[in-house]
Motif scaffolding. Structure first.
Motif, PDB file in Angstrom:
ATOM      1  N   SER A   1       0.796  -1.418   0.085  1.00 14.24           N
ATOM      2  CA  SER A   1       0.041  -0.010  -0.004  1.00 14.24           C
ATOM      3  C   SER A   1       0.781   1.334  -0.098  1.00 14.24           C
ATOM      4  O   SER A   1       0.379   2.495  -0.366  1.00 14.24           O
ATOM      5  CB  SER A   1      -0.862  -0.017   1.207  1.00 14.24           C
ATOM      6  OG  SER A   1      -0.203  -0.062   2.530  1.00 14.24           O
ATOM      7  N   ASN A   2       2.260   1.146   0.436  1.00 17.61           N
ATOM      8  CA  ASN A   2       3.044   2.641   0.571  1.00 17.61           C
ATOM      9  C   ASN A   2       3.340   2.697  -0.855  1.00 17.61           C
ATOM     10  O   ASN A   2       3.779   4.025  -1.129  1.00 17.61           O
ATOM     11  CB  ASN A   2       4.454   1.975   1.035  1.00 17.61           C
ATOM     12  CG  ASN A   2       4.101   2.113   2.587  1.00 17.61           C
ATOM     13  OD1 ASN A   2       3.309   2.826   2.933  1.00 17.61           O
ATOM     14  ND2 ASN A   2       4.921   1.509   3.218  1.00 17.61           N
ATOM     15  N   ILE A   3       3.013   2.112  -2.085  1.00 19.23           N
ATOM     16  CA  ILE A   3       3.162   2.480  -3.549  1.00 19.23           C
ATOM     17  C   ILE A   3       2.581   3.824  -3.821  1.00 19.23           C
ATOM     18  O   ILE A   3       3.122   4.485  -4.651  1.00 19.23           O
ATOM     19  CB  ILE A   3       2.722   1.355  -4.506  1.00 19.23           C
ATOM     20  CG1 ILE A   3       3.411   1.619  -5.848  1.00 19.23           C
ATOM     21  CG2 ILE A   3       1.248   1.484  -4.719  1.00 19.23           C
ATOM     22  CD1 ILE A   3       4.769   1.340  -5.898  1.00 19.23           C
ATOM     23  N   ASP A   4       1.467   4.200  -3.054  1.00 18.14           N
ATOM     24  CA  ASP A   4       0.662   5.396  -3.348  1.00 18.14           C
ATOM     25  C   ASP A   4       1.103   6.519  -2.189  1.00 18.14           C
ATOM     26  O   ASP A   4       0.295   7.390  -2.189  1.00 18.14           O
ATOM     27  CB  ASP A   4      -0.731   5.127  -3.049  1.00 18.14           C
ATOM     28  CG  ASP A   4      -1.235   4.307  -4.155  1.00 18.14           C
ATOM     29  OD1 ASP A   4      -0.723   4.492  -5.407  1.00 18.14           O
ATOM     30  OD2 ASP A   4      -2.175   3.479  -3.948  1.00 18.14           O
ATOM     31  N   ARG A   5       2.245   6.237  -1.305  1.00 22.34           N
ATOM     32  CA  ARG A   5       2.463   7.165  -0.494  1.00 22.34           C
ATOM     33  C   ARG A   5       4.132   7.856  -0.853  1.00 22.34           C
ATOM     34  O   ARG A   5       5.242   7.127  -0.494  1.00 22.34           O
ATOM     35  CB  ARG A   5       2.846   6.603   0.878  1.00 22.34           C
ATOM     36  CG  ARG A   5       1.446   6.107   1.576  1.00 22.34           C
ATOM     37  CD  ARG A   5       1.298   5.298   2.882  1.00 22.34           C
ATOM     38  NE  ARG A   5      -0.008   5.165   3.294  1.00 22.34           N
ATOM     39  CZ  ARG A   5      -0.156   3.836   3.561  1.00 22.34           C
ATOM     40  NH1 ARG A   5       0.508   2.697   3.023  1.00 22.34           N
ATOM     41  NH2 ARG A   5      -1.537   3.416   3.889  1.00 22.34           N
ATOM     42  N   MET A   6       4.028   8.509  -1.511  1.00 24.82           N
ATOM     43  CA  MET A   6       5.243   9.071  -2.290  1.00 24.82           C
ATOM     44  C   MET A   6       6.297   9.494  -1.416  1.00 24.82           C
ATOM     45  O   MET A   6       7.667   9.592  -1.688  1.00 24.82           O
ATOM     46  CB  MET A   6       4.892  10.096  -3.371  1.00 24.82           C
ATOM     47  CG  MET A   6       4.109   9.382  -4.404  1.00 24.82           C
ATOM     48  SD  MET A   6       4.077  10.838  -5.804  1.00 24.82           S
ATOM     49  CE  MET A   6       5.749  10.819  -6.514  1.00 24.82           C
ATOM     50  N   VAL A   7       5.977  10.175  -0.047  1.00 21.70           N
ATOM     51  CA  VAL A   7       7.016  10.624   0.686  1.00 21.70           C
ATOM     52  C   VAL A   7       7.485   9.493   1.358  1.00 21.70           C
ATOM     53  O   VAL A   7       8.663   9.456   1.532  1.00 21.70           O
ATOM     54  CB  VAL A   7       6.550  11.650   1.847  1.00 21.70           C
ATOM     55  CG1 VAL A   7       7.233  12.123   2.655  1.00 21.70           C
ATOM     56  CG2 VAL A   7       5.985  12.984   1.065  1.00 21.70           C
TER      57      VAL A   7
END
Length: 292
Positions: free
Chosen positions: A47-53
Motif C-alpha cells: 500500500s506504500n506505493i501510493d505514499r510518495m513521501v
C-alpha cells in the motif's frame, strides 16, 4: 502449520575449524550493500506505493546514494558486494549499471524485497526466480551470492538456493566464521558468511513517520563499529557489513562510513574481500581439508 518445538540445534550446519585468511591476514571484512531502493518500503507493505513521501526514502538510492557509495569505494580502492532486488535493477537500470561498471560484485536480494515465508513456498521461490531473471536482464550475469530480504530464511529456501546456483548466503547471525549450510534435501547447502547485527546501518540511521525511531550520531556509531571490528579482528573472524545507500549514502553517514573503512585499511593485516572471494577461499580450504 504445526510447529516442532523439540529442543535441538535449529541450525544443523557444522562449525568451521579455525580459519587462515589470505596474505597472512588475521581477519576478513566483507563490505555488503543492500540496494533496496523503494522495495524496502513496498515489498512487505504494497500500500506504500501510493505514499510518495514514504517511498522517497528509497528513491534516494538512485538519485544520490548509489553514486556516492560507488564513488567512496573508488576513492578507497575497495570492492564491495551490492545485493540488489530485481525490482530495483529494472526500475533504476542506469544507476545500478554504475555498480557493475565499477567492478563490484552483484548479489541476489529477492525481487520485491518480500520477506521469505515458509507458509508460501511457491511465492518465495518465485521471488528467487524473478530476481534472477531481472538481474540477468540488467547486468547480463547471474549472481552467486544471496542476502535474504528482511533477513529471513528456512531449510527449504536454503535447498532451493543451492539448486539455483547460489554458492553463498549472507543472512544468518550465529557465527563469526563462514560455514557450510546443511540443506534439507541432503545436498550441501551454500556457504554462509554470517552477519553481525551491530553493522547494520539501518539500526542507527533510518527512521520514518510510520515507524519513528531515534537516530544515532557519528560518535556513537563509529565507536561501536570500531570496537566491534577490533574484537572480531582479534578473534580472527569476518566482519560483515549490512549497509544501505539510502542510509550510508546520506552526507554525514557517508563520512562516517569513510572514517570506519579508513580505520580498517590502516590495520594492515585485514583481508577486505567480496562475498564471492570469501566463498572461493572457504571452498579452497574445504578441498584442502578433504584431501588431507
Amino acid at each position: 502449520m504445526t510447529y516442532d518445538l523439540t529442543p535441538r540445534p535449529l541450525n544443523k550446519a557444522p562449525r568451521t575449524p579455525a580459519m587462515t585468511w589470505p596474505n597472512g591476514a588475521r581477519s576478513a571484512v566483507f563490505i555488503g550493500f543492500d540496494v533496496d531502493a523503494e522495495t524496502a518500503w513496498i515489498g512487505n507493505s504494497p500500500s506504500n506505493i501510493d505514499r510518495m513521501v514514504t517511498t522517497s526514502h528509497g528513491g534516494y538510492d538512485a538519485r544520490v546514494g548509489i553514486a556516492r557509495i560507488v564513488g567512496l569505494m573508488d576513492e578507497l580502492g575497495l570492492k564491495a558486494t551490492f545485493f540488489t532486488p530485481g525490482w530495483t535493477a529494472l526500475a533504476h537500470p542506469e544507476a545500478c549499471e554504475t555498480i557493475l561498471r565499477a567492478g563490484h560484485e552483484i548479489g541476489h536480494h529477492g525481487y520485491l524485497h518480500k520477506m521469505p515465508d515458509r507458509d508460501r513456498l511457491d511465492e518465495t521461490f518465485e521471488e528467487i526466480d524473478r530476481g534472477f531473471d531481472a538481474l540477468q536482464r540488467v547486468f547480463g550475469k547471474r549472481p552467486v551470492g544471496y542476502r535474504a530480504p528482511s533477513g529471513e530464511n528456512f531449510p527449504e529456501l536454503i535447498a532451493y538456493l543451492a539448486r539455483s546456483g547460489i554458492r553463498y548466503s549472507s543472512s544468518f547471525r550465529d557465527d563469526i566464521l563462514p560455514y557450510r549450510h546443511a540443506a534439507s534435501d541432503g545436498m550441501p547447502g551454500p556457504v554462509e558468511i554470517p552477519i553481525n547485527f551491530a553493522f547494520d546501518d539501518w539500526n542507527f540511521g533510518m527512521s520514518s513517520r510510520a515507524s519513528p525511531r531515534p537516530l544515532f550520531g557519528r560518535e556513537a556509531v563509529l565507536s561501536l563499529w570500531i570496537d566491534e571490528f577490533e574484537a572480531t579482528h582479534a578473534w580472527g573472524g569476518v566482519t560483515t557489513l549490512v549497509l544501505h545507500p539510502q542510509v550510508s549514502g546520506r552526507p554525514m553517514r557517508w563520512h562516517l562510513l569513510r572514517d570506519f573503512l579508513r580505520h580498517v585499511q590502516e590495520k594492515g593485516d585485514v583481508w577486505i574481500a567480496t562475498g564471492e572471494e570469501i566463498t572461493n577461499h572457504f571452498e579452497a580450504l574445504e578441498r584442502h581439508r578433504g584431501a588431507s
